[in-house]
Design an enzyme around this catalytic site. Structure first.
Site, mmCIF file in Angstrom:
data_model
loop_
_atom_site.group_PDB
_atom_site.id
_atom_site.type_symbol
_atom_site.label_atom_id
_atom_site.label_comp_id
_atom_site.label_asym_id
_atom_site.label_seq_id
_atom_site.Cartn_x
_atom_site.Cartn_y
_atom_site.Cartn_z
ATOM 1 N N HIS A 99 54.275 -9.704 -14.385
ATOM 2 C CA HIS A 99 53.808 -8.299 -15.426
ATOM 3 C C HIS A 99 53.458 -9.017 -16.727
ATOM 4 O O HIS A 99 53.976 -10.417 -17.308
ATOM 5 C CB HIS A 99 54.142 -6.906 -15.492
ATOM 6 C CG HIS A 99 55.385 -6.224 -14.213
ATOM 7 N ND1 HIS A 99 56.298 -6.949 -13.193
ATOM 8 C CD2 HIS A 99 54.991 -5.594 -13.930
ATOM 9 C CE1 HIS A 99 56.572 -6.571 -12.233
ATOM 10 N NE2 HIS A 99 55.635 -5.416 -11.967
ATOM 11 N N ASP A 102 56.654 -9.654 -18.458
ATOM 12 C CA ASP A 102 57.673 -10.358 -18.663
ATOM 13 C C ASP A 102 57.356 -11.774 -18.799
ATOM 14 O O ASP A 102 58.053 -12.475 -18.539
ATOM 15 C CB ASP A 102 57.400 -11.186 -16.553
ATOM 16 C CG ASP A 102 57.342 -10.315 -15.613
ATOM 17 O OD1 ASP A 102 58.218 -8.369 -16.389
ATOM 18 O OD2 ASP A 102 56.324 -9.982 -14.429
ATOM 19 N N GLU A 230 49.559 -0.592 -5.320
ATOM 20 C CA GLU A 230 50.310 -0.746 -4.360
ATOM 21 C C GLU A 230 51.260 0.596 -4.613
ATOM 22 O O GLU A 230 52.293 1.170 -5.462
ATOM 23 C CB GLU A 230 51.667 -1.625 -5.285
ATOM 24 C CG GLU A 230 52.811 -2.275 -4.193
ATOM 25 C CD GLU A 230 53.587 -2.885 -5.423
ATOM 26 O OE1 GLU A 230 52.939 -4.558 -5.364
ATOM 27 O OE2 GLU A 230 55.030 -3.131 -5.311
ATOM 28 N N GLU A 266 54.834 -3.057 0.361
ATOM 29 C CA GLU A 266 55.427 -3.811 0.201
ATOM 30 C C GLU A 266 56.644 -3.110 1.033
ATOM 31 O O GLU A 266 56.983 -2.439 1.645
ATOM 32 C CB GLU A 266 56.800 -3.249 -1.432
ATOM 33 C CG GLU A 266 58.135 -3.891 -1.601
ATOM 34 C CD GLU A 266 58.121 -3.929 -2.745
ATOM 35 O OE1 GLU A 266 57.278 -4.040 -3.911
ATOM 36 O OE2 GLU A 266 59.288 -3.572 -3.509
ATOM 37 N N HIS A 269 58.909 -0.069 -0.139
ATOM 38 C CA HIS A 269 58.757 0.933 -0.373
ATOM 39 C C HIS A 269 58.064 1.754 0.939
ATOM 40 O O HIS A 269 58.096 2.776 0.955
ATOM 41 C CB HIS A 269 57.096 0.113 -1.301
ATOM 42 C CG HIS A 269 57.346 -0.242 -3.062
ATOM 43 N ND1 HIS A 269 56.101 -0.569 -3.368
ATOM 44 C CD2 HIS A 269 58.407 -0.152 -2.864
ATOM 45 C CE1 HIS A 269 56.743 -0.451 -4.693
ATOM 46 N NE2 HIS A 269 58.137 -0.808 -4.211
ATOM 47 N N ASP A 294 54.076 -8.033 -0.621
ATOM 48 C CA ASP A 294 55.260 -7.674 -1.018
ATOM 49 C C ASP A 294 56.165 -7.944 -0.151
ATOM 50 O O ASP A 294 57.036 -6.772 0.560
ATOM 51 C CB ASP A 294 55.528 -7.259 -2.841
ATOM 52 C CG ASP A 294 54.571 -7.023 -3.087
ATOM 53 O OD1 ASP A 294 53.525 -8.600 -3.376
ATOM 54 O OD2 ASP A 294 55.026 -6.217 -4.128
ATOM 55 N N ASP A 305 65.549 1.325 -4.393
ATOM 56 C CA ASP A 305 64.617 0.089 -4.320
ATOM 57 C C ASP A 305 65.175 -0.989 -4.388
ATOM 58 O O ASP A 305 65.260 -1.244 -5.303
ATOM 59 C CB ASP A 305 63.535 0.219 -5.136
ATOM 60 C CG ASP A 305 62.273 -0.938 -4.452
ATOM 61 O OD1 ASP A 305 62.230 -2.026 -3.460
ATOM 62 O OD2 ASP A 305 60.750 -1.084 -5.055
ATOM 63 N N ASP A 307 65.223 -4.171 -3.120
ATOM 64 C CA ASP A 307 64.800 -5.501 -3.826
ATOM 65 C C ASP A 307 65.391 -6.937 -2.969
ATOM 66 O O ASP A 307 65.166 -7.694 -3.183
ATOM 67 C CB ASP A 307 63.675 -5.142 -4.972
ATOM 68 C CG ASP A 307 62.470 -4.582 -5.483
ATOM 69 O OD1 ASP A 307 62.219 -4.180 -4.431
ATOM 70 O OD2 ASP A 307 62.660 -4.559 -6.754
ATOM 71 N N ASP A 337 58.653 -9.949 -4.226
ATOM 72 C CA ASP A 337 59.158 -9.280 -4.616
ATOM 73 C C ASP A 337 61.082 -8.997 -4.400
ATOM 74 O O ASP A 337 61.019 -7.836 -3.975
ATOM 75 C CB ASP A 337 58.461 -7.949 -4.806
ATOM 76 C CG ASP A 337 58.838 -6.799 -6.201
ATOM 77 O OD1 ASP A 337 59.761 -7.175 -6.803
ATOM 78 O OD2 ASP A 337 58.084 -6.213 -6.281
HETATM 79 C C1 XUL Z 1 57.891 -2.095 -8.283
HETATM 80 C C2 XUL Z 1 57.423 -2.802 -7.590
HETATM 81 C C3 XUL Z 1 56.740 -3.372 -8.254
HETATM 82 C C4 XUL Z 1 55.084 -4.163 -7.996
HETATM 83 C C5 XUL Z 1 53.892 -5.042 -9.997
HETATM 84 O O1 XUL Z 1 59.175 -1.331 -7.471
HETATM 85 O O2 XUL Z 1 56.915 -3.136 -6.552
HETATM 86 O O3 XUL Z 1 57.655 -4.510 -8.675
HETATM 87 O O4 XUL Z 1 55.344 -4.904 -7.277
HETATM 88 O O5 XUL Z 1 54.206 -4.097 -10.941
HETATM 89 CO CO CO Z 2 56.133 -5.011 -5.363
#
Ligand code: XUL
Ligand code: CO
Length: 438
Positions: A99, A102, A230, A266, A269, A294, A305, A307, A337
């Site tokens: 991003h 970041d 996304e 993702e 998600h 992702d 989430d 991750d 991610d």
């Molecule tokens: C948040 C997510 C983000 C996107 C990019 O849940 O997945 O980091 O991948 O903005």
């Molecule tokens: Co993501």
């Protein structure tokens, strides 16, 4: 300076290796179904999880121990770039994603923020040139700053929309400068908390307006990367508009954006939306919209989430199966991610996380390739739908049949179904491949 002196370049050592800093399955040059693993998998490191985030959560302060601790502002941003390229090299990962926020700190105005970004982007460009590492995608963070409390493209405040538009414009310029292969939109706060204060139609129309502006500007500056949305159903907002693949596709088609966008799916998600990862990949694939992935996983016991680095071989295999069925990810890739747990606070944990993630998908690729090659499910599916290949079934799929003709056909015919779906048998076959493929 070596930021990670305890780690040498991670090598493939094969299944029997006991070295935690070696790949057991990911052998970049090994050919699977006519392509190398490296070409199939196109792994990417997420800049935010690996270099930017600190381990803080709603209950705890930052706790990660990082070699760039003690720096701040642009100096910190520069240290992170140096460390990042050392990390990519040592991991043998060819791509990364970020991003805008970041990689460089925000200033007081967008002009100042963009100036900071320019400094770091030119540094990254030089590192990319000398290392050969590539940008899978960049995106804009339009969810962290307080100005985006009500959303960005869907904000009720026109000034916030303008800010978001300017941020996207800069993001596209960065994408062009760094040769990004894709450009991602994740609608972090593009959704609502309560309908009592929301004009959903205007918000959706405005979101589409922002996307059209992005397409127009990409054309104007000659950015040729693939646009990706996304989907995510919730978090941070209660209801996000890009809920899942099906709703994102419906949105893109409604607003005539479906020729310009694909999806970045993702795993975590998908599960938040109540779907499996493979469901989301499948839905996107059959609409020609599977763009990128992702790669992470959630925890079935937690409703947010998390991750996590992907370790679930079952899910990775079924995901790779969909990706192979898609003919690969084309300009997309597998972006981790994923973040190490808060209690895994030492730098070496970053390597362990990526090693297991890459091995999980490499192994998934090998098993999925064998399932495709042996037509384990294809044969069964073809047989299951055979009735549409001739007779009345062919009339239905060719468009010849009508309600009237189907009534004439069936009115005196008793219909019973006695063919099994064989789910247990198919799951047993899947297990056999998971356990036995070399
Ligand atoms: C948040 C997510 C983000 C996107 C990019 O849940 O997945 O980091 O991948 O903005
Ligand atoms: Co993501």
């Amino acid at each position: 300076m070596a930021y990670f002196p305890e780690v040498k370049r991670i090598q493939y050592e094969g299944r029997k290796s006991t070295n935690p800093l070696a790949f057991k399955h990911y052998n970049p040059s090994e050919v699977v179904l006519g392509k190398t693993m490296e070409e199939h998998l196109r792994f990417a490191v997420s800049y935010w999880h690996t270099f930017t985030l600190s381990g803080s959560d709603p209950f705890g302060l930052p706790n990660m121990i990082r070699p760039w601790d003690g720096y701040s502002g642009l100096d910190l941003a520069k240290k992170r770039v140096e460390a990042a390229f050392e990390f990519f090299e040592k991991m043998g990962v060819n791509y990364f994603c970020f991003h805008d926020r970041d990689i460089a700190p925000e200033g007081d105005t967008l002009r100042e923020t963009n100036k900071n970004l320019d400094v770091i982007v030119s540094m990254i460009r030089e590192y990319m040139k000398s290392s050969g590492k590539k940008l899978l995608w960049n995106t804009q963070n339009m969810f962290s700053n307080p100005r985006f409390a009500h959303g960005a493209g869907t904000s009720p405040e026109a000034d916030v929309f303008a800010y978001a538009a300017a941020q996207v414009k800069k993001g596209l310029e960065v994408a062009l400068e760094l040769g990004a292969e894709n450009y991602v939109f994740w609608g972090g706060r593009e959704g609502y908390e309560t309908l009592l204060n929301t004009d959903m139609k205007l918000e959706l129309d405005n979101q589409a307006r922002l996307f059209h502006m992005a397409c127009d500007y990409a054309d104007e500056i000659g950015f040729k990367g693939q646009f990706l949305i996304e989907p995510k159903p919730k978090e941070p907002t209660k209801h996000q508009y890009d809920f899942d693949a099906a709703s994102a596709i419906a949105f893109l088609k409604t607003y005539d954006l479906d020729k310009r966008f694909k999806l970045n799916l993702e795993a975590n998600h998908a599960t938040l939306a109540g779907h499996t990862f493979e469901h989301e990949l499948y839905v996107s694939r059959i609409h020609g919209m599977l763009g990128s992935v992702d790669a992470n996983q959630g925890d079935p016991l937690l409703g947010w989430d998390t991750d996590e680095f992907p370790t679930d071989m079952y899910s990775a295999t079924l995901a790779m199966y969909q990706i192979l069925k898609n003919g690969g990810l084309h300009s997309g890739g597998l972006n981790f991610d994923a973040k190490v747990r808060r209690a895994s606070m030492t730098p070496i944990d970053l390597f362990y996380g990526h090693v297991v993630g890459m091995d999980t998908f490499a192994r998934g690729l090998k098993v999925a390739a064998k399932l495709v090659e042996d037509k384990v499910f294809d044969q069964f599916i073809e047989e299951r739908y055979k009735s549409y290949q001739s007779g009345i079934g062919q009339d239905i799929v060719s468009g010849k049949a009508t309600l009237k003709s189907l009534e004439d056909y069936i009115i005196d015919k008793p219909v019973t179904v006695t063919t099994s779906g064989r789910q247990e048998l198919l799951l047993a076959k899947l297990n056999q491949y998971l356990l036995e493929v070399e």
